[in-house]
Motif scaffolding. Structure first.
Motif, PDB file in Angstrom:
ATOM      1  N   GLU A 150     -39.232  25.581   7.812  1.00  0.00           N
ATOM      2  CA  GLU A 150     -39.499  25.500   9.248  1.00  0.00           C
ATOM      3  C   GLU A 150     -38.666  24.412   9.928  1.00  0.00           C
ATOM      4  O   GLU A 150     -38.292  24.543  11.094  1.00  0.00           O
ATOM      5  CB  GLU A 150     -40.988  25.211   9.505  1.00  0.00           C
ATOM      6  CG  GLU A 150     -41.931  26.346   9.150  1.00  0.00           C
ATOM      7  CD  GLU A 150     -42.327  26.316   7.684  1.00  0.00           C
ATOM      8  OE1 GLU A 150     -41.760  25.483   6.938  1.00  0.00           O
ATOM      9  OE2 GLU A 150     -43.175  27.129   7.278  1.00  0.00           O
ATOM     10  N   LEU A 151     -38.348  23.338   9.191  1.00  0.00           N
ATOM     11  CA  LEU A 151     -37.703  22.180   9.803  1.00  0.00           C
ATOM     12  C   LEU A 151     -36.182  22.237   9.773  1.00  0.00           C
ATOM     13  O   LEU A 151     -35.530  21.674  10.657  1.00  0.00           O
ATOM     14  CB  LEU A 151     -38.176  20.898   9.111  1.00  0.00           C
ATOM     15  CG  LEU A 151     -39.661  20.585   9.248  1.00  0.00           C
ATOM     16  CD1 LEU A 151     -40.013  19.330   8.483  1.00  0.00           C
ATOM     17  CD2 LEU A 151     -40.043  20.430  10.714  1.00  0.00           C
ATOM     18  N   LEU A 152     -35.609  22.902   8.784  1.00  0.00           N
ATOM     19  CA  LEU A 152     -34.142  22.943   8.710  1.00  0.00           C
ATOM     20  C   LEU A 152     -33.494  23.572   9.938  1.00  0.00           C
ATOM     21  O   LEU A 152     -32.492  23.053  10.441  1.00  0.00           O
ATOM     22  CB  LEU A 152     -33.707  23.678   7.434  1.00  0.00           C
ATOM     23  CG  LEU A 152     -33.779  22.867   6.142  1.00  0.00           C
ATOM     24  CD1 LEU A 152     -33.321  23.711   4.952  1.00  0.00           C
ATOM     25  CD2 LEU A 152     -32.929  21.603   6.252  1.00  0.00           C
ATOM     26  N   PRO A 153     -34.005  24.694  10.477  1.00  0.00           N
ATOM     27  CA  PRO A 153     -33.387  25.241  11.694  1.00  0.00           C
ATOM     28  C   PRO A 153     -33.470  24.277  12.880  1.00  0.00           C
ATOM     29  O   PRO A 153     -32.523  24.197  13.678  1.00  0.00           O
ATOM     30  CB  PRO A 153     -34.201  26.515  11.958  1.00  0.00           C
ATOM     31  CG  PRO A 153     -34.773  26.891  10.633  1.00  0.00           C
ATOM     32  CD  PRO A 153     -35.049  25.594   9.947  1.00  0.00           C
ATOM     33  N   ILE A 154     -34.589  23.550  12.987  1.00  0.00           N
ATOM     34  CA  ILE A 154     -34.725  22.580  14.082  1.00  0.00           C
ATOM     35  C   ILE A 154     -33.725  21.445  13.907  1.00  0.00           C
ATOM     36  O   ILE A 154     -33.068  21.013  14.867  1.00  0.00           O
ATOM     37  CB  ILE A 154     -36.165  22.037  14.138  1.00  0.00           C
ATOM     38  CG1 ILE A 154     -37.141  23.158  14.461  1.00  0.00           C
ATOM     39  CG2 ILE A 154     -36.284  20.914  15.173  1.00  0.00           C
ATOM     40  CD1 ILE A 154     -38.599  22.748  14.391  1.00  0.00           C
ATOM     41  N   ALA A 155     -33.602  20.969  12.675  1.00  0.00           N
ATOM     42  CA  ALA A 155     -32.644  19.893  12.403  1.00  0.00           C
ATOM     43  C   ALA A 155     -31.220  20.338  12.722  1.00  0.00           C
ATOM     44  O   ALA A 155     -30.450  19.602  13.350  1.00  0.00           O
ATOM     45  CB  ALA A 155     -32.756  19.461  10.937  1.00  0.00           C
ATOM     46  N   ALA A 156     -30.864  21.543  12.313  1.00  0.00           N
ATOM     47  CA  ALA A 156     -29.514  22.054  12.576  1.00  0.00           C
ATOM     48  C   ALA A 156     -29.275  22.222  14.068  1.00  0.00           C
ATOM     49  O   ALA A 156     -28.224  21.815  14.599  1.00  0.00           O
ATOM     50  CB  ALA A 156     -29.318  23.386  11.851  1.00  0.00           C
ATOM     51  N   GLY A 157     -30.248  22.823  14.751  1.00  0.00           N
ATOM     52  CA  GLY A 157     -30.097  23.009  16.193  1.00  0.00           C
ATOM     53  C   GLY A 157     -30.023  21.686  16.936  1.00  0.00           C
ATOM     54  O   GLY A 157     -29.211  21.522  17.858  1.00  0.00           O
ATOM     55  N   VAL A 209     -34.157  14.870  25.079  1.00  0.00           N
ATOM     56  CA  VAL A 209     -33.875  15.810  23.991  1.00  0.00           C
ATOM     57  C   VAL A 209     -34.480  15.295  22.694  1.00  0.00           C
ATOM     58  O   VAL A 209     -35.064  16.055  21.911  1.00  0.00           O
ATOM     59  CB  VAL A 209     -32.358  16.034  23.842  1.00  0.00           C
ATOM     60  CG1 VAL A 209     -32.052  16.795  22.548  1.00  0.00           C
ATOM     61  CG2 VAL A 209     -31.813  16.812  25.034  1.00  0.00           C
ATOM     62  N   GLY A 210     -34.362  13.983  22.454  1.00  0.00           N
ATOM     63  CA  GLY A 210     -34.952  13.412  21.252  1.00  0.00           C
ATOM     64  C   GLY A 210     -36.457  13.576  21.227  1.00  0.00           C
ATOM     65  O   GLY A 210     -37.036  13.960  20.190  1.00  0.00           O
ATOM     66  N   GLY A 211     -37.108  13.314  22.376  1.00  0.00           N
ATOM     67  CA  GLY A 211     -38.543  13.534  22.452  1.00  0.00           C
ATOM     68  C   GLY A 211     -38.897  14.991  22.248  1.00  0.00           C
ATOM     69  O   GLY A 211     -39.896  15.327  21.585  1.00  0.00           O
ATOM     70  N   GLY A 212     -38.077  15.876  22.815  1.00  0.00           N
ATOM     71  CA  GLY A 212     -38.319  17.308  22.656  1.00  0.00           C
ATOM     72  C   GLY A 212     -38.199  17.766  21.215  1.00  0.00           C
ATOM     73  O   GLY A 212     -38.975  18.606  20.745  1.00  0.00           O
ATOM     74  N   LEU A 213     -37.237  17.198  20.488  1.00  0.00           N
ATOM     75  CA  LEU A 213     -37.089  17.552  19.078  1.00  0.00           C
ATOM     76  C   LEU A 213     -38.304  17.093  18.270  1.00  0.00           C
ATOM     77  O   LEU A 213     -38.735  17.777  17.331  1.00  0.00           O
ATOM     78  CB  LEU A 213     -35.809  16.943  18.511  1.00  0.00           C
ATOM     79  CG  LEU A 213     -34.502  17.578  19.018  1.00  0.00           C
ATOM     80  CD1 LEU A 213     -33.300  16.755  18.570  1.00  0.00           C
ATOM     81  CD2 LEU A 213     -34.369  19.017  18.520  1.00  0.00           C
ATOM     82  N   GLU A 214     -38.858  15.941  18.637  1.00  0.00           N
ATOM     83  CA  GLU A 214     -40.096  15.501  17.980  1.00  0.00           C
ATOM     84  C   GLU A 214     -41.217  16.502  18.219  1.00  0.00           C
ATOM     85  O   GLU A 214     -42.000  16.816  17.310  1.00  0.00           O
ATOM     86  CB  GLU A 214     -40.496  14.125  18.499  1.00  0.00           C
ATOM     87  CG  GLU A 214     -39.590  12.985  18.066  1.00  0.00           C
ATOM     88  CD  GLU A 214     -40.136  11.634  18.479  1.00  0.00           C
ATOM     89  OE1 GLU A 214     -41.292  11.324  18.131  1.00  0.00           O
ATOM     90  OE2 GLU A 214     -39.416  10.883  19.167  1.00  0.00           O
ATOM     91  N   VAL A 215     -41.306  16.995  19.458  1.00  0.00           N
ATOM     92  CA  VAL A 215     -42.330  17.991  19.780  1.00  0.00           C
ATOM     93  C   VAL A 215     -42.113  19.265  18.966  1.00  0.00           C
ATOM     94  O   VAL A 215     -43.068  19.849  18.423  1.00  0.00           O
ATOM     95  CB  VAL A 215     -42.315  18.307  21.286  1.00  0.00           C
ATOM     96  CG1 VAL A 215     -43.261  19.476  21.602  1.00  0.00           C
ATOM     97  CG2 VAL A 215     -42.718  17.078  22.096  1.00  0.00           C
TER      98      VAL A 215
END
Length: 388
Positions: A243-250, A294-300
């Motif tokens: 679940e997290l790898l696509p978010i990290a890549a994006g 964007v950083g806050g959004g990635l945390e969300v």
């Protein structure tokens, strides 16, 4: 006008710097100043993420706007003052360190701003920064003559008057503080227009462009750091690798693309007069705020992926796609549109719209947004290569 001092002295007369001074670059003190200010930006992004993850969207956006304005406005005022009057002597350095102390106090008060709009600690830190700025302007007034002295005294008087208003705001009923906050913002924004109406302060365009560029890099770096910590924590606690790898890549593609897009064009020639420079400088509120968001959004997005955020799939994606789209369109308005011709003018506006549309993809929204930002960079490089 005076050039940069060639020999350090503990105390110097504060005179306006030469706008055409060669080899003007950011000083170590300015870099230290920026790094310390990012502490408050990191706090704002973290609290934004927490509030969004709890589903309190309106509350989150209001708190973020209030906290980020205080940080940005104090940073911007110091930056332009330094471009005009930096003498790098002992009083100047000590006053700058007081301003850094103020932003750290403000950073400590950011959680209270988000939790219940308690402005007390935040305003205390802000007052420390702004009143230190008043002493700088009084030093400039002492060194200046004529219209330059009048301008400096107007700045000192205007900033002081607005700080009195912020203190008064603290003693008003709690329910009044939020609605009246924009009035204080407008008063702050009005001070430069009033102070410089007869005599604009000098500034060095290469120095200003470098300072803004460096701060953009630091904010993007903080965004990467915030996302990294969020992903690491989620992996340690939930081990949700797929679940997290696509978010990290994006997220990485968005941050890398944001850096590439911001520095793709040289804007020195755009900033020749105050009429050109002030909208550019003020417009960076959106550049900095969106980059940090964007950083806050990635945390969300990470919290949603592991099931700890109280948001829908699309709302979690929007926490990343909306600030990304805002960054793209703002950089286009401030930078890219001055350089692009023909179809190249459409790259960033279309990319911003496409990133917003990626919100509809829900869980896949972040990696799709990252791919779209990367595609915008690739198309821009291709068109530039064809023109050359």
């Amino acid at each position: 006008m005076t050039a940069a001092p060639d020999r350090y002295r503990p105390v110097r007369r504060m005179l306006a710097r030469d706008r055409g001074e060669p080899h003007r670059v950011a000083t170590p003190l300015e870099l230290f100043f920026d790094l310390c200010f990012v502490v408050a930006i990191a706090q704002s992004g973290r609290e934004l993420a927490h509030s969004l993850a709890e589903g309190r969207v309106g509350h989150a956006l209001l708190g973020y706007a209030m906290a980020f304005f205080a940080v940005w406005w104090a940073w911007m005022n110091f930056t332009w003052f330094a471009s005009a009057y930096d003498v790098d002597d002992v009083p100047y350095r000590l006053t700058t360190l007081v301003q850094i102390t103020g932003v750290l106090v403000l950073a400590a008060g950011v959680p209270r701003i988000f939790e219940d709009q308690d402005l007390t600690l935040g305003v205390a830190g802000y007052l420390l920064m702004r009143l230190a700025m008043v002493t700088q302007w009084l030093r400039a007034a002492r060194g200046e003559q004529g219209a330059g002295r009048t301008c400096a005294l107007r700045y000192a008087a205007g900033i002081t008057a607005v700080q009195v208003c912020w203190v008064v705001l603290l003693f008003l009923p709690h329910g009044w503080q939020g609605p009246l906050f924009p009035v204080g913002v407008l008063a702050e924004l009005a001070v430069p227009a009033w102070a410089e109406k007869d005599n604009p302060t000098p500034w060095h365009r290469h120095h200003i462009v470098e300072r803004y560029g460096l701060f953009t890099i630091i904010v993007l770096g903080e965004t990467v750091a915030a996302a990294t910590v969020a992903i690491q924590t989620a992996l340690d606690e939930h081990r949700a690798v797929s679940e997290l790898l696509p978010i990290a890549a994006g997220g990485l593609l968005i941050c890398f693309g944001a850096w590439w897009i911001y520095f793709a064009d040289d804007v020195h020639h755009v900033l020749r007069t105050n009429r050109q420079a002030l909208p550019w400088g003020y417009g960076h509120y959106l550049v900095f705020a969106s980059a940090a968001a964007v950083g806050g959004g990635l945390e969300v997005a990470v919290e949603h992926a592991v099931g700890t955020a109280h948001l829908s799939d699309r709302a979690a994606a929007a926490a990343v796609t909306v600030p990304t789209a805002l960054f793209l369109i703002t950089v286009w308005a401030l930078h890219s549109r001055h350089h692009k011709r023909g179809a190249a003018q459409l790259i960033l506006p279309l990319a911003a719209l496409s990133v917003l549309a990626a919100t509809l993809a829900g869980d896949a929204g972040v990696p799709i947004a990252g791919a779209l930002v990367a595609l915008a960079v690739a198309v821009g490089i291709t068109l530039s290569a064809k023109r050359s």
